[in-house]
Design a protein around this motif. Structure first.
Motif, PDB file in Angstrom:
ATOM      1  N   LYS A   1      -6.713   3.373  -4.998  1.00 21.53           N
ATOM      2  CA  LYS A   1      -6.207   2.826  -3.729  1.00 21.53           C
ATOM      3  C   LYS A   1      -6.207   3.841  -2.589  1.00 21.53           C
ATOM      4  O   LYS A   1      -6.195   3.457  -1.421  1.00 21.53           O
ATOM      5  N   THR A   2      -6.218   5.133  -2.901  1.00 26.02           N
ATOM      6  CA  THR A   2      -6.165   6.130  -1.814  1.00 26.02           C
ATOM      7  C   THR A   2      -7.296   7.152  -1.877  1.00 26.02           C
ATOM      8  O   THR A   2      -7.995   7.373  -0.888  1.00 26.02           O
TER       9      THR A   2
ATOM     10  N   HIS B   1      -3.142  -5.814   4.993  1.00 26.22           N
ATOM     11  CA  HIS B   1      -3.073  -6.659   3.800  1.00 26.22           C
ATOM     12  C   HIS B   1      -2.037  -6.138   2.808  1.00 26.22           C
ATOM     13  O   HIS B   1      -1.318  -6.916   2.179  1.00 26.22           O
ATOM     14  N   ASP B   2      -1.954  -4.819   2.695  1.00 24.19           N
ATOM     15  CA  ASP B   2      -0.977  -4.236   1.769  1.00 24.19           C
ATOM     16  C   ASP B   2       0.448  -4.626   2.170  1.00 24.19           C
ATOM     17  O   ASP B   2       1.277  -4.943   1.309  1.00 24.19           O
ATOM     18  N   ASP B   3       0.733  -4.620   3.473  1.00 18.00           N
ATOM     19  CA  ASP B   3       2.082  -4.988   3.921  1.00 18.00           C
ATOM     20  C   ASP B   3       2.396  -6.449   3.598  1.00 18.00           C
ATOM     21  O   ASP B   3       3.540  -6.786   3.294  1.00 18.00           O
TER      22      ASP B   3
ATOM     23  N   LYS C   1       9.934   3.684   7.966  1.00 17.77           N
ATOM     24  CA  LYS C   1      10.450   2.616   7.086  1.00 17.77           C
ATOM     25  C   LYS C   1      11.587   3.236   6.276  1.00 17.77           C
ATOM     26  O   LYS C   1      11.647   4.473   6.162  1.00 17.77           O
TER      27      LYS C   1
ATOM     28  N   LEU D   1     -10.560   0.165  -3.460  1.00 18.82           N
ATOM     29  CA  LEU D   1      -9.292  -0.148  -2.775  1.00 18.82           C
ATOM     30  C   LEU D   1      -8.726  -1.467  -3.301  1.00 18.82           C
ATOM     31  O   LEU D   1      -7.543  -1.573  -3.604  1.00 18.82           O
ATOM     32  N   SER D   2      -9.603  -2.458  -3.407  1.00 16.05           N
ATOM     33  CA  SER D   2      -9.133  -3.778  -3.859  1.00 16.05           C
ATOM     34  C   SER D   2      -8.619  -3.704  -5.290  1.00 16.05           C
ATOM     35  O   SER D   2      -7.571  -4.262  -5.614  1.00 16.05           O
TER      36      SER D   2
ATOM     37  N   ASP E   1       9.599   2.262  -2.075  1.00  8.02           N
ATOM     38  CA  ASP E   1       8.784   2.022  -3.282  1.00  8.02           C
ATOM     39  C   ASP E   1       9.653   1.498  -4.422  1.00  8.02           C
ATOM     40  O   ASP E   1       9.310   0.511  -5.078  1.00  8.02           O
TER      41      ASP E   1
ATOM     42  N   GLU F   1      -5.262  -1.893  -5.357  1.00  7.85           N
ATOM     43  CA  GLU F   1      -4.155  -2.731  -4.893  1.00  7.85           C
ATOM     44  C   GLU F   1      -3.736  -3.698  -6.017  1.00  7.85           C
ATOM     45  O   GLU F   1      -2.557  -3.916  -6.262  1.00  7.85           O
TER      46      GLU F   1
ATOM     47  N   ARG G   1       6.160  -0.841   9.445  1.00 12.59           N
ATOM     48  CA  ARG G   1       5.016   0.066   9.314  1.00 12.59           C
ATOM     49  C   ARG G   1       4.986   0.909  10.575  1.00 12.59           C
ATOM     50  O   ARG G   1       5.043   0.367  11.677  1.00 12.59           O
TER      51      ARG G   1
ATOM     52  N   GLN H   1      -1.488  10.955  -1.639  1.00 11.01           N
ATOM     53  CA  GLN H   1      -0.709   9.806  -2.104  1.00 11.01           C
ATOM     54  C   GLN H   1       0.496  10.255  -2.934  1.00 11.01           C
ATOM     55  O   GLN H   1       1.595   9.711  -2.800  1.00 11.01           O
TER      56      GLN H   1
ATOM     57  N   SER I   1      -6.706  -2.379   5.342  1.00  9.98           N
ATOM     58  CA  SER I   1      -6.078  -2.374   4.013  1.00  9.98           C
ATOM     59  C   SER I   1      -4.554  -2.306   4.149  1.00  9.98           C
ATOM     60  O   SER I   1      -3.829  -2.916   3.366  1.00  9.98           O
TER      61      SER I   1
HETATM   62  C1  FPP Z   1      -0.991   1.423   0.639  1.00 16.80           C
HETATM   63  O1  FPP Z   1      -0.302   1.785  -0.493  1.00 16.80           O
HETATM   64  C2  FPP Z   1      -2.222   0.624   0.267  1.00 16.80           C
HETATM   65  C3  FPP Z   1      -3.462   1.094   0.138  1.00 16.80           C
HETATM   66  C4  FPP Z   1      -3.745   2.521   0.398  1.00 16.80           C
HETATM   67  C5  FPP Z   1      -4.625   0.228  -0.274  1.00 16.80           C
HETATM   68  C6  FPP Z   1      -4.527  -1.206   0.122  1.00 16.80           C
HETATM   69  C7  FPP Z   1      -5.734  -1.985  -0.298  1.00 16.80           C
HETATM   70  C8  FPP Z   1      -5.874  -3.322  -0.196  1.00 16.80           C
HETATM   71  C9  FPP Z   1      -4.812  -4.191   0.378  1.00 16.80           C
HETATM   72  C10 FPP Z   1      -7.104  -3.976  -0.709  1.00 16.80           C
HETATM   73  C11 FPP Z   1      -8.306  -3.800   0.164  1.00 16.80           C
HETATM   74  C12 FPP Z   1      -8.258  -4.594   1.394  1.00 16.80           C
HETATM   75  C13 FPP Z   1      -9.097  -4.402   2.448  1.00 16.80           C
HETATM   76  C14 FPP Z   1      -9.047  -5.334   3.600  1.00 16.80           C
HETATM   77  C15 FPP Z   1     -10.042  -3.250   2.488  1.00 16.80           C
HETATM   78  P1  FPP Z   1       1.273   1.882  -0.515  1.00 16.80           P
HETATM   79  O2  FPP Z   1       1.853   0.509  -0.540  1.00 16.80           O
HETATM   80  O3  FPP Z   1       1.645   2.790  -1.613  1.00 16.80           O
HETATM   81  O4  FPP Z   1       1.579   2.647   0.836  1.00 16.80           O
HETATM   82  P2  FPP Z   1       2.620   2.279   1.961  1.00 16.80           P
HETATM   83  O5  FPP Z   1       3.910   2.819   1.464  1.00 16.80           O
HETATM   84  O6  FPP Z   1       2.100   2.998   3.169  1.00 16.80           O
HETATM   85  O7  FPP Z   1       2.634   0.805   2.105  1.00 16.80           O
END
Ligand code: FPP
Ligand code: MG
Length: 334
Positions: free
Chosen positions: A183-184, A96-98, A238, A155-156, A243, A159, A106, A221, A93
């Motif tokens: 998402k968390t 894909h999120d990145d 990072k 999660l999906s 955000d 997101e 990351r 979160q 996740s």
């Molecule tokens: C991080 O959040 C993102 C998540 C916790 C969830 C991401 C879910 C998906 C991309 C969909 C599901 C996909 C799969 C393959 C299961 P953030 O952006 O707030 O945290 P960050 O600052 O660490 O990036």
């Protein structure tokens, strides 16, 4: 890392009753992640997957699966692949999120997309996600698939919500909590329920532990979003303020707006016209207000709810250990 190093790392959050078993379990999870999680036939993919696993992380979700395995009969042979599958879903996740966030870093290094390109990163995330379910299926625990598929759906959706809310000014705190629940918190909750179910404890205990995981996930979160404002680049891996720069109005910003503070600044950020310098200045100003303390209070309140959820579990050692996890989640630096 060897067992002694893992033990030293875990000592502050896991008391001695469970330290040895969890450390042993976590070593096995690490080996399992490398040997099983990163075992595709494509050598190109294998390099990327190994680099993702080796980049580390707190491993909080697998730790919670292992710990909740003490609710009934601790079965390390089953808990290790289950805990690893949870971590693999989490890693997928994040990959894909990145991509979706357009993130550059990351865990202190360039994201997989920046290193290997978008298509490669999408494929790596897809592979990990599919592999996690393949490993879960091999466990032959009917509930395991059920628990984690529901979380993957959440999660999906989470997101997606995040991106529907991006650069929007009319987001309420209730929207934010619904979003971070999906998402968390959903994966934290699933991690706990999974460990509990595998241990063969009662449905009721599994539900209480799943509730614990849910509130810990929300607290985690919320605190993560606070760290994004107050942390430094070294500990965050990072730049601070990521955000806001990406247009995500998280808890501290929503608290500010609720009080009528920084509204014009948030409008500029949401319009997409804010420079990096502008965002940095806003973040520095917010740090000097009581907004952070108010957000911290909310995060601490969530850990209290988590701890309240497990008041009635039958194992007092597990209750105490999970309380420690609760405190750790809202006191960490990264
Ligand atoms: C991080 O959040 C993102 C998540 C916790 C969830 C991401 C879910 C998906 C991309 C969909 C599901 C996909 C799969 C393959 C299961 P953030 O952006 O707030 O945290 P960050 O600052 O660490 O990036
Ligand atoms: Mg992100």
């Amino acid at each position: 890392m060897n067992t002694t190093m893992i033990k030293a790392k875990l000592k502050t959050i896991i008391p001695s009753v469970y330290l040895s078993e969890v450390a042993k379990g976590l070593i096995e999870v690490e080996n399992f992640l490398i040997e099983e999680g990163c075992r595709p036939s494509s050598p190109v993919l294998k390099d990327s997957l190994t680099s993702l696993v080796k980049a580390g992380g707190k491993r909080l979700r697998p730790i919670m699966t292992l710990l909740c395995g003490f609710a009934g009969k601790f079965d390390r042979q089953k808990l290790v692949p289950a805990a690893a599958a949870v971590e693999i879903i989490h890693t997928a996740s994040l990959v894909h999120d990145d991509i979706i966030d357009g993130a550059e870093f990351r865990r202190g290094r360039k994201t997989l997309e920046r290193r290997k390109g978008r298509i490669h990163a999408i494929a790596a995330g897809d592979y990990l996600f599919a592999r996690a379910f393949e490993l879960l299926a091999a466990l032959k625990e009917v509930d395991a698939i059920d628990i984690l598929t529901r979380s993957a759906v959440d999660l999906s959706l989470g997101e997606l919500d995040g991106h529907l809310f991006r650069r929007k000014m009319n987001i309420k705190k209730s929207d934010y909590f619904k979003l971070i629940g999906r998402k968390t918190a959903s994966l934290f909750s699933a991690a706990c329920r999974l460990g509990a179910q595998i241990s063969g404890t009662s449905k009721r205990e599994a539900r209480l532990l799943a509730n614990f995981g849910w509130f810990i996930g929300l607290a985690f979160q919320a605190y993560d979003d606070i760290l994004d404002v107050i942390g430094n680049e070294r500990s965050l891996g990072k730049p601070a303020g990521s955000d806001l720069r990406e247009g995500f109005l998280t808890l501290p910003y929503l608290i500010a707006m609720e009080k009528g503070q920084f509204v014009s600044e948030m409008k500029i950020v949401s319009s997409g016209r804010a420079s990096k310098k502008f965002v940095k200045e806003v973040v520095l100003k917010i740090r000097k207000t009581d907004i952070i303390e108010r957000a911290m209070e909310e995060a601490r309140g969530l850990t209290e709810k988590a701890i309240d959820s497990i008041r009635e579990i039958s194992n007092p050692d597990l209750e105490n250990t999970l309380e420690n996890i609760g405190s750790y989640v809202v006191q960490r630096y990264s």
